[in-house]
Design an enzyme around this catalytic site. Structure first.
Site, PDB file in Angstrom:
ATOM      1  N   ARG A 174       0.815  -1.217   0.000  1.00 31.08           N
ATOM      2  CA  ARG A 174       0.000   0.000   0.000  1.00 31.08           C
ATOM      3  C   ARG A 174       0.848   1.266   0.000  1.00 31.08           C
ATOM      4  NH1 ARG A 174      -5.212  -1.278   3.902  1.00 31.08           N
ATOM      5  NH2 ARG A 174      -5.867  -3.195   2.847  1.00 31.08           N
ATOM      6  N   ASP A 209     -15.709   8.757   8.969  1.00 32.92           N
ATOM      7  CA  ASP A 209     -14.584   7.842   8.809  1.00 32.92           C
ATOM      8  C   ASP A 209     -13.313   8.677   8.843  1.00 32.92           C
ATOM      9  OD1 ASP A 209     -14.529   4.699   7.699  1.00 32.92           O
ATOM     10  OD2 ASP A 209     -12.664   5.794   7.357  1.00 32.92           O
TER      11      ASP A 209
END
EC number: 2.1.1.80
Length: 288
Positions: free
Chosen positions: A53, A154
């Protein structure tokens, strides 16, 4: 044979084809930084995930060394790259009506309450959870203005953008009834065939915002009748879990509900919550 490409382009090609080294020291620094910023605990077996990532961030920035990337982050605590770093390392697994047993409990609880029924989806990801909550409340309470509201948050700003768009693949809505699909979604046509979009009438009841659960105070429009915080606590250590749960207490109305994930158990963490059902906790009336 010598390359005919300019040296700069050759360097970029080498970055794209060569595997960059992630040392033990750099991995430990990454673990420390994501814990400090987002409270996420990364186990050793997550090392490949971390590499895959973050290496995208390095290549996007033209960097060929994890040490340089981490030094760049630490040199500017207000850098926009911090958000990209957090976005890269957060996990977003979600689905419409995931852990389906929660939603009939929510509907029954909402029918018994008076005034505007307010729910906070504290780990909203790409929107499937808050829209599932909204559909449940619309079915249970109707769509009269001021009857109910969903606040969705979030830490990952990229997933919130997808959530705000309200666009999903039709195949992702298999858990909805045909009536719900017709009532709350519009089907795409032509180049958008196979996609659906949340109808604006439903979307108007859902508000999205970025919230870091590590913050000492949450900028949220509480108090709430229910809080969904599912499958996010598993990424935090026990101390962080307790801190977050204590911050939830004043944000819940008396006898408010807290919905947890299937692998999460809060029974022995904070005394203000008592188990009401399968991964459902209630705030004691005398503790609110």
């Amino acid at each position: 044979m010598t390359s005919s490409l300019p040296s700069g382009q050759t360097s970029v090609l080498l970055q794209m084809t060569q595997r960059l080294a992630l040392s033990d020291a750099h991995f430990r620094r990454i673990c420390q930084l994501i814990y400090q910023r987002a409270g996420i605990v990364l186990a050793d077996h997550k090392r490949d995930m971390v590499y895959n990532r973050l290496v995208r961030r390095l290549r996007a920035l033209g960097l060929d060394d994890f040490g340089r990337y981490l030094s760049m982050l630490e040199a500017n605590q207000n850098s926009a790259e911090w958000q990209a770093f957090i976005n890269a390392l957060t996990t977003n697994l979600t689905a419409f009506f995931r852990e389906a047993h929660h939603f009939p409990i929510l509907a029954e609880h909402a029918r018994r309450r008076h005034g505007e029924y307010r729910v906070w989806s504290a780990a909203a990801s790409t929107g499937e959870e808050p829209y599932s909550i909204a559909i449940t409340l619309a079915d249970a309470l109707g769509m009269a203005p001021g009857r109910w509201k969903v606040f969705a948050s979030d830490i990952d700003t990229e997933v919130l953008e997808k959530a705000r768009s309200g666009i999903y693949r039709l195949s992702e809505l298999k858990t909805l009834s045909p009536q719900q699909l017709q009532r709350y979604f519009m089907r795409g046509t032509g180049p958008h065939e196979g996609l659906v979009r949340v109808r604006q009438e439903l979307a108007n009841y859902v508000e999205f915002s970025s919230v870091n659960l590590l913050e000492k105070q949450y900028n949220v429009p509480g108090p709430f009748d229910a809080i969904f915080c599912r499958n996010v606590m598993i990424y935090f250590d026990k101390t962080t879990q307790e801190d977050i749960l204590r911050r939830f207490v004043p944000l819940l109305k008396p006898d408010g509900l807290l919905f947890a994930g299937h692998s999460e158990n809060f029974s022995n963490l904070v005394r203000e919550f008592s188990l009401r059902g399968q991964t459902v906790y209630a705030l004691s009336k005398d503790k609110a």
